[in-house]
Write an enzyme that holds these catalytic residues in place. Sequence first.
Site, PDB file in Angstrom:
ATOM      1  N   ARG A 203      41.660  -9.249 122.123  1.00 58.29           N
ATOM      2  CA  ARG A 203      42.318 -10.553 122.317  1.00 58.29           C
ATOM      3  C   ARG A 203      42.902 -10.998 120.985  1.00 58.29           C
ATOM      4  NH1 ARG A 203      38.542 -13.396 119.283  1.00 58.29           N
ATOM      5  NH2 ARG A 203      36.409 -12.670 119.499  1.00 58.29           N
TER       6      ARG A 203
ATOM      7  N   ASN B  50      37.738  -6.536 119.287  1.00 60.93           N
ATOM      8  CA  ASN B  50      38.032  -7.757 120.032  1.00 60.93           C
ATOM      9  C   ASN B  50      39.377  -7.571 120.714  1.00 60.93           C
ATOM     10  OD1 ASN B  50      35.649  -9.132 119.317  1.00 60.93           O
ATOM     11  ND2 ASN B  50      36.504  -9.554 117.313  1.00 60.93           N
TER      12      ASN B  50
ATOM     13  N   GLY C 168      31.035 -14.039 119.169  1.00 57.39           N
ATOM     14  CA  GLY C 168      30.952 -15.313 118.466  1.00 57.39           C
ATOM     15  C   GLY C 168      29.705 -15.431 117.605  1.00 57.39           C
TER      16      GLY C 168
HETATM   17  P1  ADP Z   1      37.125 -14.298 115.845  1.00 56.70           P
HETATM   18  O1  ADP Z   1      36.847 -12.960 115.305  1.00 56.70           O
HETATM   19  O2  ADP Z   1      38.412 -14.517 116.525  1.00 56.70           O
HETATM   20  O3  ADP Z   1      36.717 -15.361 114.926  1.00 56.70           O
HETATM   21  P2  ADP Z   1      34.818 -15.002 117.219  1.00 56.70           P
HETATM   22  O4  ADP Z   1      33.902 -13.887 117.552  1.00 56.70           O
HETATM   23  O5  ADP Z   1      34.479 -15.938 116.125  1.00 56.70           O
HETATM   24  O6  ADP Z   1      36.184 -14.329 117.035  1.00 56.70           O
HETATM   25  O7  ADP Z   1      35.093 -15.816 118.542  1.00 56.70           O
HETATM   26  C1  ADP Z   1      36.177 -16.653 118.725  1.00 56.70           C
HETATM   27  C2  ADP Z   1      35.761 -17.793 119.596  1.00 56.70           C
HETATM   28  O8  ADP Z   1      35.280 -17.327 120.817  1.00 56.70           O
HETATM   29  C3  ADP Z   1      34.683 -18.647 119.010  1.00 56.70           C
HETATM   30  O9  ADP Z   1      34.930 -19.954 119.408  1.00 56.70           O
HETATM   31  C4  ADP Z   1      33.422 -18.079 119.642  1.00 56.70           C
HETATM   32  O10 ADP Z   1      32.433 -19.061 119.720  1.00 56.70           O
HETATM   33  C5  ADP Z   1      33.915 -17.674 120.993  1.00 56.70           C
HETATM   34  N1  ADP Z   1      33.290 -16.478 121.578  1.00 56.70           N
HETATM   35  C6  ADP Z   1      33.646 -15.198 121.393  1.00 56.70           C
HETATM   36  N2  ADP Z   1      32.934 -14.363 122.150  1.00 56.70           N
HETATM   37  C7  ADP Z   1      32.085 -15.117 122.856  1.00 56.70           C
HETATM   38  C8  ADP Z   1      31.067 -14.842 123.832  1.00 56.70           C
HETATM   39  N3  ADP Z   1      30.784 -13.613 124.250  1.00 56.70           N
HETATM   40  N4  ADP Z   1      30.384 -15.877 124.322  1.00 56.70           N
HETATM   41  C9  ADP Z   1      30.661 -17.114 123.909  1.00 56.70           C
HETATM   42  N5  ADP Z   1      31.602 -17.442 123.021  1.00 56.70           N
HETATM   43  C10 ADP Z   1      32.313 -16.466 122.493  1.00 56.70           C
HETATM   44  P1  ADP Z   2      30.196 -10.585 117.346  1.00 51.19           P
HETATM   45  O1  ADP Z   2      30.593  -9.895 118.621  1.00 51.19           O
HETATM   46  O2  ADP Z   2      29.251 -11.690 117.554  1.00 51.19           O
HETATM   47  O3  ADP Z   2      31.363 -10.909 116.492  1.00 51.19           O
HETATM   48  P2  ADP Z   2      29.655  -8.359 115.545  1.00 51.19           P
HETATM   49  O4  ADP Z   2      29.085  -7.073 116.020  1.00 51.19           O
HETATM   50  O5  ADP Z   2      31.089  -8.384 115.185  1.00 51.19           O
HETATM   51  O6  ADP Z   2      29.309  -9.473 116.609  1.00 51.19           O
HETATM   52  O7  ADP Z   2      28.794  -8.854 114.307  1.00 51.19           O
HETATM   53  C1  ADP Z   2      28.961 -10.152 113.771  1.00 51.19           C
HETATM   54  C2  ADP Z   2      28.606 -10.113 112.299  1.00 51.19           C
HETATM   55  O8  ADP Z   2      27.259  -9.681 112.115  1.00 51.19           O
HETATM   56  C3  ADP Z   2      29.439  -9.146 111.467  1.00 51.19           C
HETATM   57  O9  ADP Z   2      30.643  -9.732 111.033  1.00 51.19           O
HETATM   58  C4  ADP Z   2      28.504  -8.833 110.329  1.00 51.19           C
HETATM   59  O10 ADP Z   2      28.502  -9.854 109.357  1.00 51.19           O
HETATM   60  C5  ADP Z   2      27.152  -8.836 110.995  1.00 51.19           C
HETATM   61  N1  ADP Z   2      26.767  -7.491 111.441  1.00 51.19           N
HETATM   62  C6  ADP Z   2      27.057  -6.910 112.615  1.00 51.19           C
HETATM   63  N2  ADP Z   2      26.541  -5.667 112.700  1.00 51.19           N
HETATM   64  C7  ADP Z   2      25.902  -5.442 111.537  1.00 51.19           C
HETATM   65  C8  ADP Z   2      25.144  -4.353 111.011  1.00 51.19           C
HETATM   66  N3  ADP Z   2      24.944  -3.240 111.705  1.00 51.19           N
HETATM   67  N4  ADP Z   2      24.611  -4.490 109.764  1.00 51.19           N
HETATM   68  C9  ADP Z   2      24.799  -5.626 109.067  1.00 51.19           C
HETATM   69  N5  ADP Z   2      25.484  -6.683 109.512  1.00 51.19           N
HETATM   70  C10 ADP Z   2      26.036  -6.612 110.724  1.00 51.19           C
HETATM   71 MG    MG Z   3      32.699  -9.601 115.644  1.00 47.17          MG
END
Ligand code: ADP
Ligand code: ADP
Ligand code: MG
Length: 471
Positions: A292, A290, A164
């Site tokens: 899910r 992800n 998130g």
């Molecule tokens: P998507 O790629 O589906 O948009 P997000 O990473 O934005 O996924 O997460 C979807 C929802 O789940 C959001 O409401 C985000 O705040 C919540 N969420 C995802 N992973 C976590 C986490 N590890 N802890 C808390 N909230 C999470």
């Molecule tokens: P989350 O589990 O919170 O979704 P992600 O690893 O998917 O975390 O990263 C969330 C966002 O952060 C990505 O969509 C991207 O915009 C940025 N990000 C993640 N990793 C990198 C990276 N190595 N360099 C630059 N931006 C990044």
């Molecule tokens: Mg992500």
Amino acid sequence: MIRRLLIVNRGEIALRIVRAARELGVVSIVAHSEADADTLAVRQADEAVCIGPAQAAKSYLNIPAVLDAARNCQADAVHPGYGFLSESADFARAVQEAGLIFVGPDADIIARMGDKASARQTAMAAGVPVVPGSPTAVESLDQAKTVAEDVGYPLLIKAAAGGGGRGIRVAEDSGMLAQQLPQAQAEAQAAFGDGRVYLERFITQARHIEVQVLGDGQRAVHFFERECSLQRRRQKIFEEAPSPALDEPTRQRLCESAVALAEHVGYRGAGTLEYLFDDQTGEFFFIEMNTRIQVEHPVTEMVTGFDLVRAMIILAGGEPLSIAQKDITLRGWAVEMRINAEDPDRNFFPSLGTVNGLTWPTGPGVRVDSGLYDGYKMPPFYDSLVAKLIVWDASREQALVRAGRALDEFRLEGFTTTASLHRRLIEDANVKAGAFDTNFLERWLESSASAADQHKATPHDATVKEAINEQ
Ligand code: ADP
Ligand code: ADP
Ligand code: MG
């Protein structure tokens, strides 16, 4: 086949799952908190059950309470939606051990792919390129510094259990690494109950492009990509499918890598592989999976014509995939605008109230996924996402025009939302041209705020860094 499905979630995604269950002839039972007794999902479901107080830790994250509810309701399956328990391997295992079906992959696959550090290793093993970084979680500062010498600065310190957009910090140099590492570990422990962090090169100019897959444990297929570069604080705000940045050969390579990785782990259910894409070089790097359904799945449904939530329920029931890759084709363009209860003109300050004067946009090519209705009082305890406005049309240009028309039809009194932000965003020349990276929206917000307030412009880099480390 699943007969009675317990949905352990709230808001628009609980309603989305209720709808899929109804169409499948599956009885839907919404497990909700005390604060959510009057949501639209509860009203539309066949049955509802309260699992605890408003606080998510005592309801939506309370595994024993969920298992009790499942037993009492005689559910035979549990759908976790997104967020909350959706990526908890412990929960998936507990559901399976209780003799129930978890609508998602097996617990050991969640552990392997939902853990961001171990997913990197699995991606490498499957031959999928990852962002250069530490091979596993880093324990000590010495170890982190050794990795940093190899990989180079700036670096990201990422929580293995993060999600998130939370649990990511920037380190510009070794001093900052020394300062941020223990903080990142402590924060990850507090926020996710898991203090492990890993390092990744901070790619400062990239697009976020992700691939939707479905698997049945043997075989996987992809549903092409989504472009999710328009983000604020690493959270997606506006998504689209397909991506305006990919040519056909690159699209094929990217999507095939996602299928290879999904098949490598014997993936079952719906999943998304997220990548960073460098549109200068055409290179892509896996960042996470992800395990899910995702918030932005509707844009994929609009351009492929498949119902992903229905498919995941059928797959969880033990059916094999009934489609081949060649059955899945792209048609037209879809965009999703996340409508959050936040005031975009007051630094996205949370906005609460009671819904009234609600008018949804309708008409050709418009889909609204939302739990809002007139008279609904927003509880203050949860995520700010209150609606998703999804628009389809034959071309990207037409989809953006239609998005503007849909936003103009939308009326909501009672609280402020991010709809006005989308109305301005889709008029931007770069957005119209599809020319943006993951920093674009922050920069754009910065410049529109300073244009509005006549404030002195802050150097962009400093602002982004502050915004990231302040989370
Ligand atoms: P998507 O790629 O589906 O948009 P997000 O990473 O934005 O996924 O997460 C979807 C929802 O789940 C959001 O409401 C985000 O705040 C919540 N969420 C995802 N992973 C976590 C986490 N590890 N802890 C808390 N909230 C999470
Ligand atoms: P989350 O589990 O919170 O979704 P992600 O690893 O998917 O975390 O990263 C969330 C966002 O952060 C990505 O969509 C991207 O915009 C940025 N990000 C993640 N990793 C990198 C990276 N190595 N360099 C630059 N931006 C990044
Ligand atoms: Mg992500």
